[in-house]
Every structure is written in structure tokens, then in C-alpha cells.
Design a protein around this motif. Sequence first.
Motif, PDB file in Angstrom:
ATOM      1  N   PRO A 141     -15.545  12.679 -61.906  1.00 13.82           N
ATOM      2  CA  PRO A 141     -15.986  14.023 -61.543  1.00 13.82           C
ATOM      3  C   PRO A 141     -17.431  13.974 -61.045  1.00 13.82           C
ATOM      4  CG  PRO A 141     -14.847  14.056 -63.649  1.00 13.82           C
ATOM      5  CD  PRO A 141     -15.062  12.604 -63.290  1.00 13.82           C
ATOM      6  N   GLU A 142     -17.701  14.685 -59.970  1.00 13.03           N
ATOM      7  CA  GLU A 142     -19.030  14.652 -59.350  1.00 13.03           C
ATOM      8  C   GLU A 142     -20.134  15.056 -60.323  1.00 13.03           C
ATOM      9  OE1 GLU A 142     -21.327  16.499 -55.461  1.00 13.03           O
ATOM     10  OE2 GLU A 142     -19.232  16.996 -55.801  1.00 13.03           O
ATOM     11  N   ASP A 143     -19.833  15.965 -61.243  1.00 13.33           N
ATOM     12  CA  ASP A 143     -20.861  16.402 -62.185  1.00 13.33           C
ATOM     13  C   ASP A 143     -21.171  15.352 -63.260  1.00 13.33           C
ATOM     14  OD1 ASP A 143     -18.552  16.667 -63.721  1.00 13.33           O
ATOM     15  OD2 ASP A 143     -18.991  18.698 -64.386  1.00 13.33           O
ATOM     16  N   LYS A 144     -20.472  14.239 -63.236  1.00 12.60           N
ATOM     17  CA  LYS A 144     -20.719  13.141 -64.174  1.00 12.60           C
ATOM     18  C   LYS A 144     -21.589  12.045 -63.542  1.00 12.60           C
ATOM     19  CE  LYS A 144     -18.144  14.948 -67.363  1.00 12.60           C
ATOM     20  NZ  LYS A 144     -18.705  15.530 -68.554  1.00 12.60           N
ATOM     21  N   VAL A 145     -22.103  12.298 -62.333  1.00 13.51           N
ATOM     22  CA  VAL A 145     -22.931  11.344 -61.600  1.00 13.51           C
ATOM     23  C   VAL A 145     -24.378  11.821 -61.630  1.00 13.51           C
ATOM     24  CG1 VAL A 145     -23.369  10.292 -59.343  1.00 13.51           C
ATOM     25  CG2 VAL A 145     -21.017  10.749 -60.074  1.00 13.51           C
ATOM     26  N   GLU A 146     -25.280  10.941 -62.043  1.00 16.27           N
ATOM     27  CA  GLU A 146     -26.692  11.304 -62.125  1.00 16.27           C
ATOM     28  C   GLU A 146     -27.546  10.146 -61.610  1.00 16.27           C
ATOM     29  OE1 GLU A 146     -29.984  12.280 -65.624  1.00 16.27           O
ATOM     30  OE2 GLU A 146     -27.928  11.783 -66.179  1.00 16.27           O
ATOM     31  N   VAL A 147     -28.290  10.377 -60.535  1.00 11.70           N
ATOM     32  CA  VAL A 147     -29.222   9.366 -60.023  1.00 11.70           C
ATOM     33  C   VAL A 147     -30.391   9.322 -61.001  1.00 11.70           C
ATOM     34  CG1 VAL A 147     -30.715   8.673 -58.120  1.00 11.70           C
ATOM     35  CG2 VAL A 147     -28.522   9.792 -57.643  1.00 11.70           C
ATOM     36  N   THR A 148     -30.653   8.141 -61.576  1.00  9.18           N
ATOM     37  CA  THR A 148     -31.670   8.035 -62.623  1.00  9.18           C
ATOM     38  C   THR A 148     -32.926   7.299 -62.193  1.00  9.18           C
ATOM     39  OG1 THR A 148     -30.458   6.127 -63.490  1.00  9.18           O
ATOM     40  CG2 THR A 148     -30.036   8.270 -64.545  1.00  9.18           C
ATOM     41  N   ALA A 149     -32.896   6.578 -61.075  1.00 14.87           N
ATOM     42  CA  ALA A 149     -34.110   5.898 -60.604  1.00 14.87           C
ATOM     43  C   ALA A 149     -34.027   5.617 -59.115  1.00 14.87           C
ATOM     44  CB  ALA A 149     -34.314   4.586 -61.360  1.00 14.87           C
ATOM     45  N   ASN A 150     -35.127   5.853 -58.441  1.00 11.60           N
ATOM     46  CA  ASN A 150     -35.324   5.489 -57.034  1.00 11.60           C
ATOM     47  C   ASN A 150     -34.332   6.136 -56.074  1.00 11.60           C
ATOM     48  OD1 ASN A 150     -37.588   3.796 -57.699  1.00 11.60           O
ATOM     49  ND2 ASN A 150     -36.071   2.429 -58.608  1.00 11.60           N
ATOM     50  N   GLY A 151     -33.972   7.365 -56.352  1.00  8.34           N
ATOM     51  CA  GLY A 151     -33.072   8.116 -55.485  1.00  8.34           C
ATOM     52  C   GLY A 151     -33.628   8.335 -54.089  1.00  8.34           C
ATOM     53  N   ASP A 152     -34.945   8.195 -53.934  1.00  6.11           N
ATOM     54  CA  ASP A 152     -35.554   8.341 -52.611  1.00  6.11           C
ATOM     55  C   ASP A 152     -35.074   7.269 -51.635  1.00  6.11           C
ATOM     56  OD1 ASP A 152     -37.202   6.656 -54.452  1.00  6.11           O
ATOM     57  OD2 ASP A 152     -38.403   6.311 -52.639  1.00  6.11           O
ATOM     58  N   LYS A 153     -34.453   6.212 -52.151  1.00  2.89           N
ATOM     59  CA  LYS A 153     -33.938   5.135 -51.301  1.00  2.89           C
ATOM     60  C   LYS A 153     -32.496   5.385 -50.848  1.00  2.89           C
ATOM     61  CE  LYS A 153     -34.926   0.884 -52.549  1.00  2.89           C
ATOM     62  NZ  LYS A 153     -35.054  -0.330 -53.397  1.00  2.89           N
ATOM     63  N   LEU A 154     -31.881   6.458 -51.323  1.00  2.00           N
ATOM     64  CA  LEU A 154     -30.481   6.742 -50.982  1.00  2.00           C
ATOM     65  C   LEU A 154     -30.368   7.568 -49.709  1.00  2.00           C
ATOM     66  CD1 LEU A 154     -28.986   7.592 -54.481  1.00  2.00           C
ATOM     67  CD2 LEU A 154     -28.570   5.545 -53.112  1.00  2.00           C
ATOM     68  N   LYS A 155     -29.357   7.253 -48.915  1.00  2.00           N
ATOM     69  CA  LYS A 155     -29.074   8.003 -47.694  1.00  2.00           C
ATOM     70  C   LYS A 155     -27.572   7.979 -47.464  1.00  2.00           C
ATOM     71  CE  LYS A 155     -30.105   8.284 -42.808  1.00  2.00           C
ATOM     72  NZ  LYS A 155     -30.712   7.667 -41.651  1.00  2.00           N
ATOM     73  N   VAL A 156     -27.016   9.083 -46.952  1.00  2.00           N
ATOM     74  CA  VAL A 156     -25.593   9.149 -46.622  1.00  2.00           C
ATOM     75  C   VAL A 156     -25.341   8.250 -45.411  1.00  2.00           C
ATOM     76  CG1 VAL A 156     -23.710  10.646 -45.842  1.00  2.00           C
ATOM     77  CG2 VAL A 156     -25.305  11.447 -47.587  1.00  2.00           C
ATOM     78  N   VAL A 157     -24.352   7.386 -45.530  1.00  2.03           N
ATOM     79  CA  VAL A 157     -24.028   6.427 -44.475  1.00  2.03           C
ATOM     80  C   VAL A 157     -23.512   7.127 -43.222  1.00  2.03           C
ATOM     81  CG1 VAL A 157     -22.557   4.454 -43.880  1.00  2.03           C
ATOM     82  CG2 VAL A 157     -23.548   4.612 -46.158  1.00  2.03           C
ATOM     83  N   ASP A 158     -22.555   8.048 -43.391  1.00  2.00           N
ATOM     84  CA  ASP A 158     -21.953   8.749 -42.260  1.00  2.00           C
ATOM     85  C   ASP A 158     -21.766  10.214 -42.642  1.00  2.00           C
ATOM     86  OD1 ASP A 158     -20.410   9.805 -40.211  1.00  2.00           O
ATOM     87  OD2 ASP A 158     -18.784   8.345 -40.397  1.00  2.00           O
ATOM     88  N   PRO A 159     -22.693  11.093 -42.224  1.00  3.55           N
ATOM     89  CA  PRO A 159     -22.601  12.502 -42.601  1.00  3.55           C
ATOM     90  C   PRO A 159     -21.326  13.196 -42.114  1.00  3.55           C
ATOM     91  CG  PRO A 159     -24.783  11.998 -41.725  1.00  3.55           C
ATOM     92  CD  PRO A 159     -23.920  10.788 -41.474  1.00  3.55           C
ATOM     93  N   SER A 160     -20.631  12.650 -41.122  1.00  2.00           N
ATOM     94  CA  SER A 160     -19.404  13.286 -40.631  1.00  2.00           C
ATOM     95  C   SER A 160     -18.161  12.853 -41.409  1.00  2.00           C
ATOM     96  CB  SER A 160     -19.200  12.964 -39.138  1.00  2.00           C
ATOM     97  OG  SER A 160     -18.908  11.589 -38.968  1.00  2.00           O
ATOM     98  N   ALA A 161     -18.285  11.875 -42.290  1.00  2.00           N
ATOM     99  CA  ALA A 161     -17.141  11.362 -43.045  1.00  2.00           C
ATOM    100  C   ALA A 161     -16.759  12.303 -44.191  1.00  2.00           C
ATOM    101  CB  ALA A 161     -17.448   9.979 -43.608  1.00  2.00           C
ATOM    102  N   LEU A 162     -15.515  12.258 -44.588  1.00  2.00           N
ATOM    103  CA  LEU A 162     -15.047  13.055 -45.717  1.00  2.00           C
ATOM    104  C   LEU A 162     -15.792  12.666 -46.993  1.00  2.00           C
ATOM    105  CD1 LEU A 162     -13.075  15.089 -47.017  1.00  2.00           C
ATOM    106  CD2 LEU A 162     -11.527  13.157 -47.376  1.00  2.00           C
TER     107      LEU A 162
END
Length: 190
Positions: free
Chosen positions: A69-90
Motif C-alpha cells: 500500500p502506498e501509505d506504507k512507503v516512507e522516504v527516510t533519507a536523501n529523498g532529494d536524490k529521487l526523480k520519476v523516471v517516466d512521468p507519462s508511465a502508469l
Amino acid sequence: MASISLHPAIDQGIRQGTPDFAGGTLVCACTDRPVTVRINAQVLHNHACGCTKCWKPAGAIFSIVGVVPEDKVEVTANGDKLKVVDPSALIQRYACTACGVHLYGPIEKEHAFKGLAFIHTERSTDPGWAAPEFAAFVSSVIESGTRPSDMPAVRARLKELGLEPYDCLSPPLMDALAIYAARKAGTLRE
């Protein structure tokens, strides 16, 4: 057949999960400021995936991916390094911009799986994750470089490991998609 390498997490056999496992931490491959993501649930529908969109470690022809479940996911460190690979993808796959590892991918568009996030349990050293249950999109490994002549051996190796090979999702997941579509169309008979 053991010479067919599918993925390091399953090549030596499938490790079973722990029934009361409640989650763990996923970590990207960076040695400097690694991204960490806490998953507060056991993974569901874990499987080997041959699609060309899922992240795979070097040399693997399948990914190992499941949902929580999406609400069970928590970025805990260095989330500034994350980016969506393909914004048009499902699946909105969030990857580390430094090492390229996908850490989680929520479905945010209207879909039967909306509210779920795809995760790669292999990015965790915590024991207890549910074992892969099947193999999906098996024919797609041809698109990423597997020789068509190797496909009988690939399918045989998957079966040897206890992973039924499908060229779509498993029957329960395909049923969930059909149920969702029937509800939307008003044709569901319960």
C-alpha cells in the motif's frame, strides 16, 4: 539449466519469507548519501518481471518486484536524490538520480492498482520479505536482449524455481484488473 542466470536473488533458489514480517528498509546503491525508503508492510504479489521498464541489477534479465500500500512507503533519507523516471508511465517509478536504482513506484492514475506502490525487495537486507510467486511478462526479456532461442531454457528455469511463467500478470492480478474494468462498466456480476 542452472546456467541460465535470471536474477541474483533467485538464481540459487527462492528464499521463503516470514509470515509475521512487517517491512524493512530499501537502500539505493550509492555509497555517498544513499537514499533510504522505509516500507511498513510485507510485500504482496512479489514476482520476477521481464518488462523493460522495471529496474534490474547488472546482468539480471528479470527484476524482482512486488507491491505494498502506498501509505506504507516512507522516504527516510536523501529523498532529494529521487526523480520519476517516466512521468507519462502508469507506474511513477522513483529512482536515485546518482545510481539509477528504482526504489518505489506508486500508481497515481485511475487504475485497479491505484493506491499501491511497486517496490524492489532485493534493495533491502532485512530478512523476511515474501518470496517471488510467479514470473510476469516473460517474453519481454527478448526486448531487453535475451536471444529468442534461449526462451525455452528461461521458462524451464523459472518453472524449476517454482515460478510459473506468464506473458502478462498472474491470474489473480488479471482477475483484479477485469473486476475493476467490469465495475467501471457496470457489468460486474457478484
